[in-house]
Enzyme design. Structure first.
Site, short mmCIF file in Angstrom:
data_model
loop_
_atom_site.label_atom_id
_atom_site.label_comp_id
_atom_site.label_asym_id
_atom_site.label_seq_id
_atom_site.Cartn_x
_atom_site.Cartn_y
_atom_site.Cartn_z
N THR A 148 0.80 -1.22 0.00
CA THR A 148 0.00 0.00 0.00
C THR A 148 0.84 1.28 0.00
O THR A 148 0.29 2.37 0.10
CB THR A 148 -0.97 0.01 1.21
OG1 THR A 148 -0.20 -0.18 2.39
CG2 THR A 148 -2.00 -1.10 1.10
N TYR A 163 1.25 1.85 -8.17
CA TYR A 163 0.32 1.24 -7.20
C TYR A 163 -1.06 1.03 -7.85
O TYR A 163 -1.62 -0.07 -7.79
CB TYR A 163 0.20 2.14 -5.96
CG TYR A 163 -0.94 1.74 -5.03
CD1 TYR A 163 -0.82 0.64 -4.18
CD2 TYR A 163 -2.13 2.46 -5.00
CE1 TYR A 163 -1.86 0.27 -3.33
CE2 TYR A 163 -3.18 2.10 -4.15
CZ TYR A 163 -3.04 1.00 -3.33
OH TYR A 163 -4.08 0.64 -2.49
N1 LIG Z 1 -4.80 2.30 2.83
C1 LIG Z 1 -5.59 2.90 1.94
O1 LIG Z 1 -5.76 4.14 1.95
C2 LIG Z 1 -6.33 2.10 0.91
C3 LIG Z 1 -7.16 2.76 -0.02
C4 LIG Z 1 -7.83 2.01 -0.98
C5 LIG Z 1 -7.68 0.65 -1.02
N2 LIG Z 1 -6.86 0.02 -0.13
C6 LIG Z 1 -6.69 -1.43 -0.22
O2 LIG Z 1 -7.32 -2.05 0.90
C7 LIG Z 1 -6.57 -3.20 1.31
C8 LIG Z 1 -6.24 -3.09 2.79
O3 LIG Z 1 -5.52 -1.89 2.99
P1 LIG Z 1 -4.88 -1.53 4.41
O4 LIG Z 1 -4.87 -0.05 4.50
O5 LIG Z 1 -5.51 -2.34 5.48
O6 LIG Z 1 -3.39 -2.01 4.15
P2 LIG Z 1 -2.17 -2.05 5.17
O7 LIG Z 1 -2.55 -1.45 6.48
O8 LIG Z 1 -0.97 -1.55 4.45
O9 LIG Z 1 -2.02 -3.62 5.41
C9 LIG Z 1 -1.61 -4.47 4.39
C10 LIG Z 1 -1.15 -5.74 5.06
O10 LIG Z 1 -0.73 -6.62 4.02
C11 LIG Z 1 0.40 -7.31 4.53
N3 LIG Z 1 1.21 -7.88 3.47
C12 LIG Z 1 2.04 -7.26 2.60
N4 LIG Z 1 2.66 -8.17 1.83
C13 LIG Z 1 2.22 -9.38 2.23
C14 LIG Z 1 2.52 -10.71 1.84
N5 LIG Z 1 3.40 -10.96 0.87
N6 LIG Z 1 1.87 -11.72 2.45
C15 LIG Z 1 0.98 -11.49 3.44
N7 LIG Z 1 0.68 -10.26 3.89
C16 LIG Z 1 1.29 -9.21 3.28
C17 LIG Z 1 1.16 -6.25 5.27
O11 LIG Z 1 2.10 -6.87 6.13
P3 LIG Z 1 3.50 -6.15 6.46
O12 LIG Z 1 3.14 -5.07 7.45
O13 LIG Z 1 4.32 -7.25 7.00
O14 LIG Z 1 4.00 -5.56 5.18
C18 LIG Z 1 0.04 -5.56 6.00
O15 LIG Z 1 -0.22 -6.15 7.26
C19 LIG Z 1 -5.37 -3.27 0.37
O16 LIG Z 1 -5.67 -4.13 -0.68
C20 LIG Z 1 -5.25 -1.86 -0.16
O17 LIG Z 1 -4.63 -1.82 -1.43
C21 LIG Z 1 -6.20 0.72 0.84
#
Ligand SMILES: NC(=O)c1ccc[n+]([C@@H]2O[C@H](COP(=O)([O-])OP(=O)(O)OC[C@H]3O[C@@H](n4cnc5c(N)ncnc54)[C@H](OP(=O)(O)O)[C@@H]3O)[C@@H](O)[C@H]2O)c1
Length: 284
Positions: A63, A126
């Site tokens: 992200t 991204y």
């Molecule tokens: N954040 C935003 O503003 C936003 C906006 C729109 C859509 N989204 C989407 O919504 C979803 C959730 O977002 P979020 O904000 O909850 O994301 P986040 O807080 O960045 O969490 C993503 C998680 O994925 C884990 N991860 C990364 N690589 C991995 C791997 N190879 N295997 C297993 N786990 C892995 C990370 O672990 P590590 O900490 O170990 O890296 C982290 O715990 C994502 O698909 C994101 O693209 C997010």
């Protein structure tokens, strides 16, 4: 229903963990990068072979929008390739795959809220990797729903809200862009909506996209102002344009999502972003 949650130590995953106790009909398997690296196709296949999975909620994501510009391969691996592994495995298991995507699949040149049918045209690595991930899910999962969301924040993990609070405690003023407009979304609202909707999805649902963000519209400047006003901070927020800020990735100037479809199909009630922000701040 046995639900696998991947990437469960991120914002959305942590919110799902917090809500789990209120959903006694579901049994959850929460995994993180250490227990299930979603980029490891063999590990994903084995996991699905060894456990009965009825539903997968894929919260794993790369992200870091700016970091992705320099690390194209990692962004693609986590956001697209892993989505393909998970889609294939859940397809074979007959599991429903819930996948998360982003408002950054749009170029932001529009001036009315984006519907699910609007053409995607990502401006960043991204955004492109998220769009590729959507396509992997659309083609490879047999039962799937994609939620597109925007500007997630939570009391867990790293996000804009926490960054503003941290910076405001050390500075008298902060510069924040006012020419990127979207909707902040409390990850807890999204997590609850996903869990509530699981029984409502038809058994053969495949490749359906639903937008979900909080209600209303804001710039990052408005968001920062609201955070600091609600916290009673004296730190001033200075509105600046994107061109004045040292950012690496191009971001959409306008990425408000139209939530008409999820409201019409499922009667979902969506909280206004300021109300949800107040709730989140009370929990920090
Ligand atoms: N954040 C935003 O503003 C936003 C906006 C729109 C859509 N989204 C989407 O919504 C979803 C959730 O977002 P979020 O904000 O909850 O994301 P986040 O807080 O960045 O969490 C993503 C998680 O994925 C884990 N991860 C990364 N690589 C991995 C791997 N190879 N295997 C297993 N786990 C892995 C990370 O672990 P590590 O900490 O170990 O890296 C982290 O715990 C994502 O698909 C994101 O693209 C997010």
């Amino acid at each position: 229903m046995q639900i696998l949650v991947t990437g469960s130590r991120g914002q959305l995953g942590m919110e799902l963990q917090s809500l789990a106790e209120h959903y006694s009909d579901y049994r959850f398997l929460f995994t993180d990068r250490a227990s299930l690296d979603v980029t490891d196709g063999e590990a994903v296949r084995k996991f699905f072979k060894n456990q009965r999975i009825d539903c997968l909620i894929n919260c794993a994501g790369h992200t870091g929008v700016d970091q992705a510009e320099a690390d194209v391969e990692s962004a693609h691996l986590v956001n697209a390739k892993a989505a393909s592994h998970l889609a294939e495995a859940s397809g074979k298991a007959g599991a429903l795959m819930i996948h998360l995507s982003s408002d950054y699949v749009f170029d932001g040149k529009g001036c009315r809220p984006y519907t699910e049918g609007d053409s995607a045209n990502p401006r960043s690595v991204y955004g492109k990797s998220k769009l590729d991930g959507e396509l992997e899910v659309l083609f490879n999962a047999k039962r799937s729903v994609i939620f597109r969301t925007s500007w997630l924040y939570s009391s867990h993990g790293n996000n804009f809200l926490k960054s503003i609070l941290r910076q405001a405690s050390a500075k008298d003023e902060l510069k924040v862009v006012y020419d990127q407009v979207g909707t902040p979304t409390y990850a807890q609202d999204l997590a609850r909506t996903i869990l509530d909707l699981l029984p409502a999805f038809p058994p053969r649902i495949r490749g359906e996209i639903y937008n979900y963000s909080n209600e209303g519209v804001a710039s990052w400047y408005d968001f920062a102002r609201a955070i600091l006003e609600m916290k009673g901070s004296a730190c001033r927020v200075i509105p600046v344009t994107t061109a004045e800020m040292p950012v690496v990735a191009a971001r959409p100037h306008y990425s408000v999502l139209n939530k008409g479809r999820i409201k019409k199909d499922f009667g979902v009630q969506i909280p206004y972003w300021r109300d949800s922000l107040a709730k989140c701040l009370s929990e920090i």
